[in-house]
Design a protein around this motif. Structure first.
Motif, mmCIF file in Angstrom:
data_model
loop_
_atom_site.group_PDB
_atom_site.id
_atom_site.type_symbol
_atom_site.label_atom_id
_atom_site.label_comp_id
_atom_site.label_asym_id
_atom_site.label_seq_id
_atom_site.Cartn_x
_atom_site.Cartn_y
_atom_site.Cartn_z
ATOM 1 N N ILE A 105 2.743 5.430 12.050
ATOM 2 C CA ILE A 105 2.254 6.766 11.715
ATOM 3 C C ILE A 105 3.021 7.824 12.499
ATOM 4 O O ILE A 105 3.357 8.878 11.970
ATOM 5 N N PRO A 113 1.545 -9.609 8.037
ATOM 6 C CA PRO A 113 0.968 -10.656 7.180
ATOM 7 C C PRO A 113 1.779 -10.893 5.913
ATOM 8 O O PRO A 113 1.845 -12.022 5.414
ATOM 9 N N LYS A 119 10.038 4.096 7.717
ATOM 10 C CA LYS A 119 9.159 4.691 8.733
ATOM 11 C C LYS A 119 7.938 3.797 8.811
ATOM 12 O O LYS A 119 7.071 3.812 7.943
ATOM 13 N N ARG A 129 4.055 -1.230 9.841
ATOM 14 C CA ARG A 129 3.911 -2.170 10.945
ATOM 15 C C ARG A 129 2.671 -3.044 10.762
ATOM 16 O O ARG A 129 2.699 -4.235 11.005
ATOM 17 N N VAL A 130 1.573 -2.434 10.306
ATOM 18 C CA VAL A 130 0.329 -3.180 10.104
ATOM 19 C C VAL A 130 0.461 -4.134 8.925
ATOM 20 O O VAL A 130 0.022 -5.267 8.963
ATOM 21 N N GLU A 131 1.095 -3.637 7.878
ATOM 22 C CA GLU A 131 1.068 -4.361 6.613
ATOM 23 C C GLU A 131 2.153 -5.420 6.504
ATOM 24 O O GLU A 131 1.988 -6.439 5.829
ATOM 25 N N SER A 149 0.818 -1.220 0.000
ATOM 26 C CA SER A 149 0.000 0.000 0.000
ATOM 27 C C SER A 149 0.850 1.268 0.000
ATOM 28 O O SER A 149 0.326 2.366 0.127
ATOM 29 N N ASP A 150 2.161 1.128 -0.150
ATOM 30 C CA ASP A 150 3.024 2.306 -0.053
ATOM 31 C C ASP A 150 3.431 2.802 -1.432
ATOM 32 O O ASP A 150 4.060 2.087 -2.209
ATOM 33 N N ASN A 190 5.238 5.132 4.582
ATOM 34 C CA ASN A 190 3.915 5.755 4.703
ATOM 35 C C ASN A 190 3.235 5.566 6.060
ATOM 36 O O ASN A 190 2.107 5.999 6.257
ATOM 37 N N GLY A 191 3.900 4.897 6.978
ATOM 38 C CA GLY A 191 3.328 4.769 8.317
ATOM 39 C C GLY A 191 2.447 3.549 8.513
ATOM 40 O O GLY A 191 2.023 3.252 9.626
ATOM 41 N N HIS A 192 2.167 2.820 7.431
ATOM 42 C CA HIS A 192 1.353 1.609 7.536
ATOM 43 C C HIS A 192 2.209 0.348 7.641
ATOM 44 O O HIS A 192 1.676 -0.763 7.718
#
Lengths: 158, 428
Positions: A114, A90, A111, A85-87, A30-31, A81-83
């Protein structure tokens, strides 16, 4: 798709063959940022790596396909983009399930949250998911270089 | 005012300002309540402001399952999940906040924008942005031909849905940013105009053209002036205005440096006659800006815009405007000559390298053109034109394209403004 949608004309194709370590470089799915990827490609091409830069927004499937072709010595995921860790958790699980990357170090850096801070717990979670190392903060690149050396991936004297 | 008869809220709002620049943040919260509170706080600032709903990155990539699982797990999203939320929720969120005196625009970054356009239209939002090149190529890996088709369909549907309600909707080309920094301004302006013509060709009659602050204030003012003249020439039949983006690259780390950079950009926008500014914040170098960061940045930008309102362009800015306009015209004419439709011309132009975005990694970009940043003045020129029709005498020799040289160039604004800020700090 057999070819990634990216033109890799930044670094010259004339990187030394044979002993040249191969780096597969990609942005997280998603980045959309690419300067991090442009810079890393140039930096490691100058150090004698053969860098295949897949560009931004790379889905797991495309990354695995490219890994099958390029047979990298290291897979580098860079995100700002700050996502991350979430992305990345998985994604690492998915990459680690695939035989094409068996035994290949996979690292993530940039990075990842967020607010830009990565807790020890988050770092542990990323490592547990299958990353060999996580690089964030001011010394990320220095630490990454040390990692490459320690793993014997860096070219001698490079 | 949003009413029947082909009237556009955003363009009407801009026209009524009579030269006072409108300030707009980038801002998105996952929670509708927090998003609404943010919009209201932005509306209530002094001076004309425009609201933004920035969409989160998972939605931008159409990873809707990720949106749902992140929300369920309480993980923060970096924007508002406009496709995930039902239209009533988004409608309720802006109801009584958005209106003729406070237009709201959706900003998203999606290479394939269909779902986001649809969700915005269903929620009654009539201003959006992007473009098949500026988002399709720069922010993703969708093949250009696919992106052009998708954007054409989205634009047509956007125009149709709103027109059925008596509203002329607005689309802003994001081409002022492209790769964020180091792209010579003539390429930005050319692609802005081509994307404007593309949207006009697909029924969107209210358009904004964008340009961004780069590394030399006179050149930046010249970019705005040139873009306005290009729009007059090539976008007859459209209602348009120019939107200026504060610097999109590496921001100064010191607060003073960041504020100085914002002030400098606002001055270029004012001198060039931009109608709207998308603001950056002093927190830019450190984290994704909070609402407070944005409110402070909007107040600061307003002060700077008032200070420089009506300032005449310098001789240097006028000279830049002519150079940039002539380069852009050469590019636009060459591209439009390739095919009978703008859609086909854009596609063919990338295939042949007439359009070429330096350092853009997309497979359909030639990536042969290279910029040259003048280390003394910050002005951006061409080091290599590739197949872009740039006059030979506009090309400066610049051999060093090493990673450290690129890093130096990327850091130009950060370095210069932080250095000045630290020096100033010692003197004060």
């Amino acid at each position: 798709m057999t070819e990634p949608h990216v033109s890799s004309t930044i670094s010259s194709d004339a990187a030394p063959a044979g002993a040249a370590p191969r780096m597969l470089l990609a942005g997280l799915p998603s980045d959309t940022h690419t300067w991090n990827l442009v810079y890393l490609e140039l930096r490691y091409a100058e150090r004698g790596y053969r860098v295949r830069n897949l560009g931004c927004c790379v889905p797991a499937g495309e990354l695995l396909e490219a890994a099958g072709e390029a047979r990298p010595d290291v897979v580098v995921l860079s995100t700002v983009n700050g996502h991350g860790r979430v992305e990345a958790v998985p994604l690492a699980l998915e990459l680690r399930r695939d035989p094409r990357l068996a035994g290949v170090p996979i690292v993530v850096g940039g990075k990842l949250t967020i607010d830009g801070r990565l807790s020890a717990e988050a770092q542990q979670e990323l490592l547990a998911a299958g990353f060999d190392a996580v690089f964030s903060g001011e010394d990320a690149l220095t630490e990454f270089d040390r990692f490459l050396e320690a793993r014997g991936i860096a070219r001698a004297g490079g | 005012m949003t009413r029947a008869g082909g009237v556009t809220a955003l363009q009407d709002f801009i026209d009524a300002l009579d030269g006072v620049v409108a300030c707009q943040p980038r801002f998105g919260m996952a929670d509708p309540g927090a998003m609404r509170a943010g919009l209201r706080a932005i509306r209530d600032l002094p001076g004309p402001t425009i609201g933004t709903i920035t969409v989160d990155a998972f939605t931008r990539e159409r990873r809707y399952a990720k949106v749902a699982s992140a929300l369920a797990a309480g993980e923060p999203l970096n924007g508002y999940p406009i496709v995930h939320e039902p239209a009533e929720v988004t409608r309720g969120m802006i109801d009584g906040v958005a209106g003729p005196d406070f237009p709201v625009q959706v900003r998203h970054g999606a290479g394939l924008p269909g779902d986001i356009f649809e969700a915005a239209a269903r929620a009654g939002i009539d201003a959006i942005e992007g473009g098949p090149v500026s988002y399709g190529m720069v922010y993703g890996r969708t093949p250009l031909a696919t992106a052009i088709g998708a954007w054409a369909a989205s634009a047509e549907r956007w125009a149709e849905v709103h027109r059925a309600r008596g509203v002329t909707p607005h689309v802003e080309s994001f081409a002022g940013s492209l790769i964020g920094q180091l792209c010579p301004p003539a390429m930005h302006n050319a692609i802005s105009i081509l994307e404007g013509a593309f949207f006009l060709g697909h029924g969107v009659e209210s358009i904004s053209l964008s340009c961004a602050q780069a590394t030399n204030p006179d050149q930046d003012a010249g970019t705005v002036l040139a873009l306005r003249r290009l729009a007059e020439r090539y976008l007859r039949g459209a209602r348009w205005h120019v939107v200026f983006y504060h610097f999109m690259g590496l921001f100064p780390e010191t607060e003073r440096g960041a504020l100085a950079l914002i002030r400098s950009g606002t001055r270029s926008a004012a001198v060039g006659g931009a109608a709207r500014i998308i603001v950056k914040t002093a927190a830019e170098a450190h984290h994704i800006p909070t609402l407070d960061d944005n409110l402070r940045a909007l107040r600061w930008t307003r002060r700077c815009a008032d200070e420089f309102r009506g300032e005449a362009p310098s001789a240097a800015a006028l000279a830049w405007s002519e150079e940039i306009e002539s380069e852009s015209r050469a590019i636009i004419e060459a591209v439009l000559g390739l095919r009978p439709t703008v859609d086909g011309a854009i596609e063919e132009a990338f295939r042949t390298g007439l359009l070429d975005i330096p350092y853009c990694l997309h497979r359909d970009n030639a990536n042969a053109a290279r910029p040259a940043l003048d280390r003394t003045t910050g002005a951006l020129r061409w080091a290599r034109a590739g197949n872009v029709p740039i006059p030979r005498d506009h090309i400066v020799q610049r051999a060093d394209a090493s990673s450290s040289a690129i890093l130096d160039d990327l850091n130009y604004n950060r370095r210069e403004h932080d250095r000045a800020a630290r020096l100033e700090h010692h003197l004060v």
